[in-house]
Motif scaffolding. Structure first.
Motif, PDB file in Angstrom:
ATOM      1  N   GLU A 100       0.865  -1.183   0.000  1.00 16.91           N
ATOM      2  CA  GLU A 100       0.000   0.000   0.000  1.00 16.91           C
ATOM      3  C   GLU A 100       0.900   1.231   0.000  1.00 16.91           C
ATOM      4  O   GLU A 100       1.873   1.294   0.739  1.00 16.91           O
TER       5      GLU A 100
ATOM      6  N   HIS B 186     -11.682   6.519   1.711  1.00 19.88           N
ATOM      7  CA  HIS B 186     -10.565   5.580   1.520  1.00 19.88           C
ATOM      8  C   HIS B 186      -9.350   6.202   2.206  1.00 19.88           C
ATOM      9  O   HIS B 186      -8.890   7.273   1.797  1.00 19.88           O
TER      10      HIS B 186
ATOM     11  N   HIS C 155      -5.391   5.668   4.073  1.00 20.73           N
ATOM     12  CA  HIS C 155      -4.193   4.919   4.429  1.00 20.73           C
ATOM     13  C   HIS C 155      -3.607   5.588   5.672  1.00 20.73           C
ATOM     14  O   HIS C 155      -3.781   6.794   5.884  1.00 20.73           O
TER      15      HIS C 155
ATOM     16  N   HIS D 211      -3.455   0.143   4.531  1.00 19.88           N
ATOM     17  CA  HIS D 211      -4.807   0.528   4.102  1.00 19.88           C
ATOM     18  C   HIS D 211      -5.737   0.313   5.290  1.00 19.88           C
ATOM     19  O   HIS D 211      -5.807  -0.792   5.835  1.00 19.88           O
TER      20      HIS D 211
ATOM     21  N   GLU E 292     -12.256  -3.168  -0.734  1.00 13.18           N
ATOM     22  CA  GLU E 292     -11.854  -2.045   0.097  1.00 13.18           C
ATOM     23  C   GLU E 292     -12.243  -2.174   1.555  1.00 13.18           C
ATOM     24  O   GLU E 292     -11.635  -1.580   2.416  1.00 13.18           O
TER      25      GLU E 292
END
Ligand SMILES: [Zn+2]
Length: 259
Positions: free
Chosen positions: A69, A197, A199, A210, A256
């Motif tokens: 990631e 989304h 990180h 993630h 996800e």
């Protein structure tokens, strides 16, 4: 070749590798390839991290071969490997998918926890602006962060759904660190991931991944709103029209948010 379209209030401009240095608005977000292409196993992009750094200093994505990631913070690009260990990415390495911004926040929100990821998203939802896209950097103290990364893939590539079945989930905390992330509208699903989304990277720059869930004790959310997205498309890939095909939505949800 540059294709342009306006999807509701989001201006999307697709470009090819040779158009990269054409120069553009500093407030536009820049993206390499699309989520749909990644879902289909397009894990080798033509864009180097040196080129990506020319387009933004803050963002998320992955590396060629789906080798972990990626998280970009303060102009530095890091890879969280399958164990969640962080190392800085060589500028000559390439990415098959990434989205970055020249981060210039227009809002600052205090975060007073403890709250989980859903609570944090609700807080950020309460501060929506007219612009359809938001970029976030949230610096804070986290009670825990549950994150994942994926093992490097080798051709012939499997679909992202199959790869994520092999994801490695780990938990950090308590830890100081930063979330870098985006909120895209549901109707750009396929080009991007609809919704939030994030990180994570710890302050010592040693661990990340993630984000699947978290507990934040306190922090500050910096928010940049945008209505401009520039997408560099690898050869052979067309933008097409973003649609809300249920299959795409389900595939993205599986990839996800599982874990
Ligand atoms: Zn991610």
């Amino acid at each position: 070749m540059i294709e342009e379209s306006t999807i509701r209030s989001l201006h999307v401009e697709a470009m090819r590798h040779e158009d990269l240095h054409a120069g553009h608005d500093d407030h536009a977000l820049f993206q390499a390839s699309t989520v749909s292409a990644l879902l289909d196993g397009a894990y080798e992009g033509d864009l180097t991290f040196a080129e990506l750094a020319g387009e933004g200093d803050t963002g998320i994505g992955t590396l060629n071969g789906l080798d972990g990631e990626m998280i970009a913070i303060d102009g530095r690009f890091f890879r969280a490997d399958v164990e969640g260990s962080l190392n800085e990415i060589d500028p000559d390495e390439r990415t098959p998918f990434a989205v970055v911004s020249r981060f210039s926040p227009d809002r600052e929100l205090p975060v007073t926890g403890p709250m989980d990821l859903a609570g944090l998203e609700e807080l950020l939802d309460g501060d929506r602006a007219e612009a359809p896209v938001a970029v976030f950097r949230i610096d804070g103290r986290f009670g825990s962060v549950k994150a994942r990364s994926v093992p490097r893939q080798h051709p012939p590539y499997r679909s992202l759904g199959e790869v994520v079945a092999d994801q490695n989930v780990f938990e950090f905390g308590p830890v100081d660190g930063s979330l870098i992330g985006f909120r895209f509208p549901a109707w750009v699903e396929g080009v991007e991931i609809g919704g939030y989304h994030f990180h994570f990277v710890d302050r010592a720059l040693t661990r990340g991944g993630h984000v699947l869930d978290l507990s934040i004790d306190s922090g500050v959310a910096l928010v940049q709103h945008s209505d401009d997205l520039h997408i560099e498309l690898p050869p052979g890939l067309e933008l097409g029209s973003p649609d809300l095909a249920a299959s795409t939505h389900e595939a993205i949800s599986r990839v996800e948010h599982r874990g």
